[in-house]
Write an enzyme that holds these catalytic residues in place. Structure first.
Site, PDB file in Angstrom:
ATOM      1  N   THR A  46      -1.219   1.053   0.798  1.00  0.00           N
ATOM      2  CA  THR A  46      -1.397   2.360   0.155  1.00  0.00           C
ATOM      3  C   THR A  46      -0.477   2.501  -1.063  1.00  0.00           C
ATOM      4  O   THR A  46      -0.746   3.302  -1.951  1.00  0.00           O
ATOM      5  CB  THR A  46      -1.092   3.513   1.140  1.00  0.00           C
ATOM      6  OG1 THR A  46       0.162   3.239   1.778  1.00  0.00           O
ATOM      7  CG2 THR A  46      -2.163   3.659   2.190  1.00  0.00           C
ATOM      8  N   ASP A  47       0.632   1.729  -1.096  1.00  0.00           N
ATOM      9  CA  ASP A  47       1.637   1.976  -2.151  1.00  0.00           C
ATOM     10  C   ASP A  47       1.101   1.743  -3.558  1.00  0.00           C
ATOM     11  O   ASP A  47       1.364   2.523  -4.466  1.00  0.00           O
ATOM     12  CB  ASP A  47       2.949   1.200  -1.898  1.00  0.00           C
ATOM     13  CG  ASP A  47       2.815  -0.317  -1.883  1.00  0.00           C
ATOM     14  OD1 ASP A  47       1.687  -0.827  -1.825  1.00  0.00           O
ATOM     15  OD2 ASP A  47       3.870  -0.995  -1.928  1.00  0.00           O
ATOM     16  N   LEU A 144       8.300  -9.200   5.911  1.00  0.00           N
ATOM     17  CA  LEU A 144       9.493  -8.367   6.100  1.00  0.00           C
ATOM     18  C   LEU A 144      10.262  -8.185   4.783  1.00  0.00           C
ATOM     19  O   LEU A 144      11.421  -7.792   4.771  1.00  0.00           O
ATOM     20  CB  LEU A 144      10.410  -8.985   7.164  1.00  0.00           C
ATOM     21  CG  LEU A 144       9.768  -9.108   8.550  1.00  0.00           C
ATOM     22  CD1 LEU A 144      10.712  -9.782   9.529  1.00  0.00           C
ATOM     23  CD2 LEU A 144       9.348  -7.748   9.076  1.00  0.00           C
ATOM     24  N   SER A 145       9.594  -8.521   3.685  1.00  0.00           N
ATOM     25  CA  SER A 145      10.149  -8.267   2.354  1.00  0.00           C
ATOM     26  C   SER A 145      11.424  -9.020   2.033  1.00  0.00           C
ATOM     27  O   SER A 145      12.372  -8.451   1.494  1.00  0.00           O
ATOM     28  CB  SER A 145      10.396  -6.777   2.149  1.00  0.00           C
ATOM     29  OG  SER A 145       9.217  -6.165   1.885  1.00  0.00           O
ATOM     30  N   SER A 147      11.479 -10.981  -0.245  1.00  0.00           N
ATOM     31  CA  SER A 147      11.483 -11.015  -1.712  1.00  0.00           C
ATOM     32  C   SER A 147      12.116  -9.741  -2.277  1.00  0.00           C
ATOM     33  O   SER A 147      12.875  -9.812  -3.244  1.00  0.00           O
ATOM     34  CB  SER A 147      10.075 -11.225  -2.252  1.00  0.00           C
ATOM     35  OG  SER A 147       9.215 -10.208  -1.812  1.00  0.00           O
ATOM     36  N   GLU A 179       7.855  -7.462  -8.822  1.00  0.00           N
ATOM     37  CA  GLU A 179       7.041  -8.589  -8.357  1.00  0.00           C
ATOM     38  C   GLU A 179       5.846  -8.856  -9.266  1.00  0.00           C
ATOM     39  O   GLU A 179       5.172  -9.864  -9.117  1.00  0.00           O
ATOM     40  CB  GLU A 179       6.607  -8.388  -6.914  1.00  0.00           C
ATOM     41  CG  GLU A 179       7.772  -8.102  -6.025  1.00  0.00           C
ATOM     42  CD  GLU A 179       8.013  -9.098  -4.916  1.00  0.00           C
ATOM     43  OE1 GLU A 179       7.185  -9.987  -4.719  1.00  0.00           O
ATOM     44  OE2 GLU A 179       9.050  -8.965  -4.251  1.00  0.00           O
ATOM     45  N   ASP A 190       8.446  -1.874  -0.956  1.00  0.00           N
ATOM     46  CA  ASP A 190       9.484  -2.756  -0.412  1.00  0.00           C
ATOM     47  C   ASP A 190      10.841  -2.477  -1.033  1.00  0.00           C
ATOM     48  O   ASP A 190      11.864  -2.385  -0.346  1.00  0.00           O
ATOM     49  CB  ASP A 190       9.119  -4.216  -0.649  1.00  0.00           C
ATOM     50  CG  ASP A 190       7.720  -4.551  -0.166  1.00  0.00           C
ATOM     51  OD1 ASP A 190       7.146  -3.721   0.543  1.00  0.00           O
ATOM     52  OD2 ASP A 190       7.233  -5.630  -0.504  1.00  0.00           O
ATOM     53  N   TYR A 242      -4.514 -10.449  -2.190  1.00  0.00           N
ATOM     54  CA  TYR A 242      -3.795  -9.190  -2.392  1.00  0.00           C
ATOM     55  C   TYR A 242      -4.241  -8.547  -3.709  1.00  0.00           C
ATOM     56  O   TYR A 242      -4.648  -7.382  -3.748  1.00  0.00           O
ATOM     57  CB  TYR A 242      -2.284  -9.471  -2.396  1.00  0.00           C
ATOM     58  CG  TYR A 242      -1.426  -8.234  -2.504  1.00  0.00           C
ATOM     59  CD1 TYR A 242      -0.938  -7.602  -1.371  1.00  0.00           C
ATOM     60  CD2 TYR A 242      -1.100  -7.692  -3.736  1.00  0.00           C
ATOM     61  CE1 TYR A 242      -0.141  -6.466  -1.464  1.00  0.00           C
ATOM     62  CE2 TYR A 242      -0.317  -6.559  -3.844  1.00  0.00           C
ATOM     63  CZ  TYR A 242       0.163  -5.952  -2.704  1.00  0.00           C
ATOM     64  OH  TYR A 242       0.945  -4.824  -2.809  1.00  0.00           O
TER      65      TYR A 242
HETATM   66  P1  NG1 Z   1       4.738  -7.844   1.941  1.00  0.00           P
HETATM   67  O1  NG1 Z   1       3.585  -8.488   2.541  1.00  0.00           O
HETATM   68  O2  NG1 Z   1       5.766  -7.463   2.929  1.00  0.00           O
HETATM   69  O3  NG1 Z   1       5.300  -8.641   0.812  1.00  0.00           O
HETATM   70  C1  NG1 Z   1       3.130  -6.352   0.372  1.00  0.00           C
HETATM   71  C2  NG1 Z   1       3.560  -5.662  -0.909  1.00  0.00           C
HETATM   72  C3  NG1 Z   1       3.851  -4.172  -0.682  1.00  0.00           C
HETATM   73  C4  NG1 Z   1       2.697  -3.499   0.021  1.00  0.00           C
HETATM   74  C5  NG1 Z   1       2.304  -4.313   1.278  1.00  0.00           C
HETATM   75  C6  NG1 Z   1       1.080  -3.774   1.961  1.00  0.00           C
HETATM   76  C7  NG1 Z   1       4.667  -7.444  -2.143  1.00  0.00           C
HETATM   77  C8  NG1 Z   1       5.939  -7.994  -2.625  1.00  0.00           C
HETATM   78  N1  NG1 Z   1       4.734  -6.312  -1.433  1.00  0.00           N
HETATM   79  O4  NG1 Z   1       4.220  -6.425   1.277  1.00  0.00           O
HETATM   80  O5  NG1 Z   1       4.122  -3.550  -1.926  1.00  0.00           O
HETATM   81  O6  NG1 Z   1       1.600  -3.328  -0.833  1.00  0.00           O
HETATM   82  O7  NG1 Z   1       2.045  -5.675   0.957  1.00  0.00           O
HETATM   83  O8  NG1 Z   1       1.286  -2.478   2.390  1.00  0.00           O
HETATM   84  O9  NG1 Z   1       3.627  -7.989  -2.425  1.00  0.00           O
END
Ligand code: NG1
Length: 472
Positions: A46-47, A144-145, A147, A179, A190, A242
């Site tokens: 959703t972000d 779990l971010s 990055s 990113e 994140d 994505y």
């Molecule tokens: P993750 O998969 O934790 O990297 C990613 C996006 C977020 C958000 C989520 C889905 C990156 C670095 N972050 O998270 O901003 O969109 O997917 O809710 O790609």
């Protein structure tokens, strides 16, 4: 020196060790920035539509220790020998390393600081270089971010070296798009969670502009996070999947905006904010009436529905230059399903913040389960493995469980009572990990499989901060 919340004794000791590896010239001060990873409770995908999320910062962090050097460059080392040292010049536009290079996240963060401050009259020639050593303890490629923990800690360490100050919301806004530098059109969840985290609280975060409401975690709630061991590697297929969804959501937003006669709509958040009287189901119905459920990836039909030229729509949705999104044109864009997930998920997030605050864990669990179902059916970002591990967590007594992060592999989060956390973990161990056989040849490439199980009870922790370390 008073230590901000979040630093535990182990992290302080790690920072002191890293300081010994930093090349601090003369009387340069040594700084240590600590930034946590995050686990998202609900509000997935959703972000980047500018719609709310409900993550917690976790008690696993990345630490960057840094000191100024005289050359206008970044000397970079990593405590983990798998990631080799790097050195690059500070410039108005820093060229990236090859795709997949770990140091691109460091470059992304430094570039973000440069962009932000040059727009405010502080140019690269005024910036000092730094010697930096990184120690990351957020499990990588697990949703779990890790990055964000790296980009946030790098940006904060680099700002400290250069005596640049921003408040947490400004810092979160600055790094929100970091990113994009590595080619992922991520939203800002994140980084915002890593910076704004609060001990024992979840964060209801809204965007454009970033706002946060801390939601107290009920004392009897536990969060079990378990890695599926399927690598959600953002440098390859997962990035394409994505970014494709970012385009699908943006296209759905534009079509809905036109159907509702709204001006200037680029993301679904614009539609939601401009249509307070409409619920998700009504908006989805409106979209279904305005366009086919799926549209060609060449954007021809989409452009004609929107009454714009195809090249103009292409440039707006996919961008230009090195970060342009490359779409697989052989498959159609799923407009309706993606919008149905995002709009429904938004209603769930808003409700979740309230039920969590009220301690109604059972209801919160149901919302998490519904979120997972919608991610699997409409957003199509779950996998057989994620579904299986989610099922095990539920069988072990969780109130609810769902994939967390972008999906396509990575981790799940389960909400349970503190007293049943052990049984949830046991159920995952027996029902999921015991059935994965790391010895057997995998149908997938080696890169898409991990061999180490990671499952743990994680706690909502404090956000990122910087401390001064004593110089020798
Ligand atoms: P993750 O998969 O934790 O990297 C990613 C996006 C977020 C958000 C989520 C889905 C990156 C670095 N972050 O998270 O901003 O969109 O997917 O809710 O790609």
């Amino acid at each position: 020196m008073s230590i901000p919340d979040g630093w535990d004794a182990g992290e302080l000791a790690r920072a002191a060790c890293l300081a010994a590896r930093v090349r601090a010239g003369g009387d340069a001060r040594i700084f240590a920035a600590r930034a946590p990873g995050r686990v998202n409770l609900i509000g997935e995908h959703t972000d980047y539509s500018g719609l709310p999320v409900l993550p917690v910062a976790i008690d696993r962090s990345t630490i960057v220790v840094a000191a100024a050097v005289t050359a206008a460059e970044i000397e970079l080392a990593n405590a983990d020998p798998r990631w080799s040292s790097r050195r690059f010049a500070i410039a108005r536009q820093i060229p990236s390393y090859e795709t997949g290079d770990w140091a691109n996240y460091v470059k992304a963060a430094i570039q973000g600081v440069i962009d932000h401050f040059s727009a405010r009259g502080i140019f690269t020639e005024n910036l000092r270089g730094a010697s930096m050593v990184v120690d990351g303890r957020v499990p990588p490629a697990a949703g779990l971010s890790s990055s964000a923990a790296l980009t946030v800690s790098t940006a904060m360490a680099f700002m400290a070296v250069n005596e640049l100050e921003l408040d947490p919301i400004e810092t979160a806004t600055m790094v929100a798009r970091s990113e994009w530098y590595v080619g992922t059109r991520a939203g800002g969840m994140d980084q915002a969670a890593s910076i704004l985290g609060r001990r024992d609280h979840a964060l209801f975060i809204e965007f454009d502009p970033i706002r946060v409401r801390a939601v107290k975690m009920p004392a009897n709630a536990a969060l079990v996070v378990a890695d599926s061991r399927e690598i959600a590697d953002k440098s390859g297929m997962v990035r394409a999947q994505y970014n494709r969804r970012v385009v699908e959501c943006a296209l759905a937003a534009r079509i809905l905006g036109r159907a509702l006669e709204l001006d200037g709509v680029t993301i679904l958040g614009d539609v939601v904010r401009a249509s307070p009287g409409w619920n998700a189901a009504e908006l989805v119905e409106k979209l279904a009436a305005a366009a086919p459920a799926r549209l060609g990836a060449d954007l021809k039909e989409a452009a004609s529905i929107l009454g714009v030229s195809q090249p103009a729509l292409d440039a707006e949705l996919l961008g230009r230059g090195p970060t342009r999104i490359a779409l697989d044109s052989s498959r159609p864009l799923e407009i309706l399903k993606r919008a149905r997930h995002v709009l429904g998920e938004t209603e769930r997030v808003i409700r979740a913040a309230d039920v969590l605050e009220a301690g109604r864990l059972d209801e919160m669990g149901k919302l998490m389960n519904a979120s997972h179902q919608s991610l699997a059916d409409d957003f199509e970002c779950s996998t057989e493995r994620l579904d299986a591990i989610v099922e095990c967590a539920r069988r072990g007594g969780a109130f609810g469980a769902r994939l967390t992060g972008a999906g396509f592999g990575g981790s799940i989060v389960a909400l349970c009572d503190v007293a049943s956390a052990d049984s949830v973990i046991e159920s995952i161990d027996r029902g999921y990990y015991a059935k994965l056989d790391p010895g057997a040849p995998s149908e997938k490439s080696e890169k898409s499989e991990k061999t180490k199980n990671f499952r743990a009870v994680l706690h909502a922790g404090a956000g990122a901060s910087v401390i001064d370390l004593p110089t020798a």
